[in-house]
Design a protein around this motif. Structure first.
Motif, PDB file in Angstrom:
ATOM      1  N   TRP A  25       0.795  -1.222   0.000  1.00 13.28           N
ATOM      2  CA  TRP A  25       0.000   0.000   0.000  1.00 13.28           C
ATOM      3  C   TRP A  25       0.832   1.279   0.000  1.00 13.28           C
ATOM      4  O   TRP A  25       0.403   2.303  -0.514  1.00 13.28           O
ATOM      5  CB  TRP A  25      -0.934   0.013   1.210  1.00 13.28           C
ATOM      6  CG  TRP A  25      -2.036  -0.987   1.118  1.00 13.28           C
ATOM      7  CD1 TRP A  25      -2.135  -2.166   1.787  1.00 13.28           C
ATOM      8  CD2 TRP A  25      -3.202  -0.934   0.273  1.00 13.28           C
ATOM      9  NE1 TRP A  25      -3.272  -2.845   1.438  1.00 13.28           N
ATOM     10  CE2 TRP A  25      -3.960  -2.104   0.511  1.00 13.28           C
ATOM     11  CE3 TRP A  25      -3.677   0.001  -0.646  1.00 13.28           C
ATOM     12  CZ2 TRP A  25      -5.161  -2.365  -0.145  1.00 13.28           C
ATOM     13  CZ3 TRP A  25      -4.873  -0.253  -1.300  1.00 13.28           C
ATOM     14  CH2 TRP A  25      -5.603  -1.430  -1.048  1.00 13.28           C
ATOM     15  N   ARG A  62      -6.579  10.392  -5.557  1.00 14.85           N
ATOM     16  CA  ARG A  62      -6.353  10.292  -4.116  1.00 14.85           C
ATOM     17  C   ARG A  62      -4.972   9.709  -3.817  1.00 14.85           C
ATOM     18  O   ARG A  62      -4.529   8.768  -4.470  1.00 14.85           O
ATOM     19  CB  ARG A  62      -7.420   9.396  -3.475  1.00 14.85           C
ATOM     20  CG  ARG A  62      -8.829   9.939  -3.548  1.00 14.85           C
ATOM     21  CD  ARG A  62      -9.120  10.856  -2.387  1.00 14.85           C
ATOM     22  NE  ARG A  62      -9.077  10.128  -1.127  1.00 14.85           N
ATOM     23  CZ  ARG A  62     -10.115   9.460  -0.628  1.00 14.85           C
ATOM     24  NH1 ARG A  62     -11.269   9.437  -1.275  1.00 14.85           N
ATOM     25  NH2 ARG A  62     -10.012   8.850   0.544  1.00 14.85           N
ATOM     26  N   ARG A  63      -4.312  10.261  -2.803  1.00 17.43           N
ATOM     27  CA  ARG A  63      -3.011   9.714  -2.385  1.00 17.43           C
ATOM     28  C   ARG A  63      -3.188   8.489  -1.495  1.00 17.43           C
ATOM     29  O   ARG A  63      -2.400   7.559  -1.552  1.00 17.43           O
ATOM     30  CB  ARG A  63      -2.212  10.775  -1.629  1.00 17.43           C
ATOM     31  CG  ARG A  63      -1.653  11.861  -2.537  1.00 17.43           C
ATOM     32  CD  ARG A  63      -0.642  12.699  -1.789  1.00 17.43           C
ATOM     33  NE  ARG A  63       0.051  13.617  -2.657  1.00 17.43           N
ATOM     34  CZ  ARG A  63       1.067  14.364  -2.281  1.00 17.43           C
ATOM     35  NH1 ARG A  63       1.498  14.300  -1.021  1.00 17.43           N
ATOM     36  NH2 ARG A  63       1.652  15.180  -3.127  1.00 17.43           N
ATOM     37  N   ASP A  64      -4.210   8.537  -0.657  1.00 19.11           N
ATOM     38  CA  ASP A  64      -4.473   7.404   0.233  1.00 19.11           C
ATOM     39  C   ASP A  64      -5.310   6.391  -0.541  1.00 19.11           C
ATOM     40  O   ASP A  64      -6.539   6.416  -0.537  1.00 19.11           O
ATOM     41  CB  ASP A  64      -5.226   7.881   1.473  1.00 19.11           C
ATOM     42  CG  ASP A  64      -5.308   6.799   2.539  1.00 19.11           C
ATOM     43  OD1 ASP A  64      -5.193   5.612   2.188  1.00 19.11           O
ATOM     44  OD2 ASP A  64      -5.487   7.138   3.722  1.00 19.11           O
ATOM     45  N   GLU A  67      -7.994   4.119   1.347  1.00 21.90           N
ATOM     46  CA  GLU A  67      -9.251   4.784   1.660  1.00 21.90           C
ATOM     47  C   GLU A  67     -10.093   4.988   0.405  1.00 21.90           C
ATOM     48  O   GLU A  67     -11.321   4.876   0.446  1.00 21.90           O
ATOM     49  CB  GLU A  67      -8.992   6.126   2.354  1.00 21.90           C
ATOM     50  CG  GLU A  67      -8.492   5.995   3.780  1.00 21.90           C
ATOM     51  CD  GLU A  67      -9.438   5.189   4.661  1.00 21.90           C
ATOM     52  OE1 GLU A  67     -10.654   5.482   4.635  1.00 21.90           O
ATOM     53  OE2 GLU A  67      -8.966   4.273   5.357  1.00 21.90           O
TER      54      GLU A  67
END
Length: 305
Positions: A25, A62-64, A67
């Motif tokens: 991740w 999105r970076r995450d 999520e």
């Protein structure tokens, strides 16, 4: 419902391991998404749903990534965006919201060997615990053991069971049970049916007859028609669901044996293809291991070690 989330995580251990063990991740986003694609396909999310998920995660910027994947999976498992938004306001993964059936009769269907009778008994226990007055109907008249099995569950749970002789007309029995529910003032009637292959047209016509008989005895019923699917069948279960939906107009799906497979991702294409909600999931053999399905709790349990 104490320990709900812990049981859910334990029951999804095999699918979670398949999804998480090879995904770095914190690595380069494209490398993460490539590994995620392989993992989702292996978990039986299906090619079309996997491609849609990856495309939208990429487009989100999105970076995450974890999520972003969680949010998209929740949307795919509960496609009505307004409903999903409303749920977030009160989401608590340790205390799922009760599943309130429409109407007063639930017809439970499925192929042989998926655990319909046991599942129906667990549903009886669940609604009994919610304070409802529950009546069971042993509509599997082709299998003597099926009727006896439900009768034993009824005795154990303190729930009355409408039974017929072996080989009796299941439609006539369902008619009698629906009349009995009204006459005796029961809140809910759960109707078991004989397992049948979705490819056998004659047997599917018989299920339609059972549904019509219930409607004659109790207009507007059954309010729900729930299909029981074995998670171990993976994508094959989707074809079963399509056939039952075409014949009966399913209003919900119950997926059993999620603890015994790494194919828990099959819930995504079921909801996405049929536009029918998952009502309950089975994550163990115990009487309390039939859990109300909550998309956010499911995804949380699936993607958090």
């Amino acid at each position: 419902m104490a320990g709900f989330f812990e049981r859910l995580k334990a029951g999804l251990a095999k699918t979670r391991e398949r999804l998480l063990r090879a995904i770095p991740w914190g690595a380069d986003p494209e490398a993460v998404l490539e590994e995620l694609e392989v993992a989702l396909l292996a978990a039986d999310v299906g090619l079309s749903a996997t491609e849609e998920l990856l495309q939208e995660v990429r487009a989100s910027g999105r970076r995450d990534l974890k999520e972003a994947v969680k949010e998209k999976l929740v949307q795919m498992l509960e496609p009505d965006e307004r409903r999903a938004t409303l749920r977030k306001l009160g989401f608590n993964p340790t205390r799922p919201r009760p599943v309130e059936p429409q109407g007063h009769v639930v017809l439970v269907v499925g192929v042989n060997g998926v655990g319909k009778t046991t599942t129906l008994a667990k549903l009886g226990r669940y609604y009994q615990a919610l304070g409802k007055k529950v009546l069971l109907c042993a509509g599997d008249t082709f299998r003597a053991a099926g009727s006896a099995q439900l009768a034993e569950w009824g005795k154990r749970l303190g729930l009355p069971v409408i039974q017929g002789a072996e080989g009796a007309d299941p439609a006539a029995l369902a008619f009698d049970a629906a009349q009995a529910r009204r006459a005796r003032g029961y809140d809910l009637l759960l109707v078991d049916t004989a397992g049948r292959l979705h490819t056998k047209q004659g047997l599917m016509e018989e299920l339609k007859k059972v549904k019509r008989a219930i409607a004659k005895a109790d207009p507007g019923e059954p309010g729900e028609v729930w299909l029981v699917l074995d998670a171990v069948t993976g994508q094959n279960g989707l074809e079963q669901a399509k056939r039952f939906h075409e014949a009966l107009g399913l209003t919900g799906v119950i997926v059993t044996k999620l603890d015994g497979t790494a194919k828990g991702g099959v819930l995504v294409p079921i909801v996405r293809t049929l536009k029918v909600p998952i009502r309950f999931i089975g994550v163990g053999e115990g009487p309390d291991d039939l859990q109300p399905f909550d998309p956010e709790a499911f995804v949380e349990a699936l993607l958090e070690a």
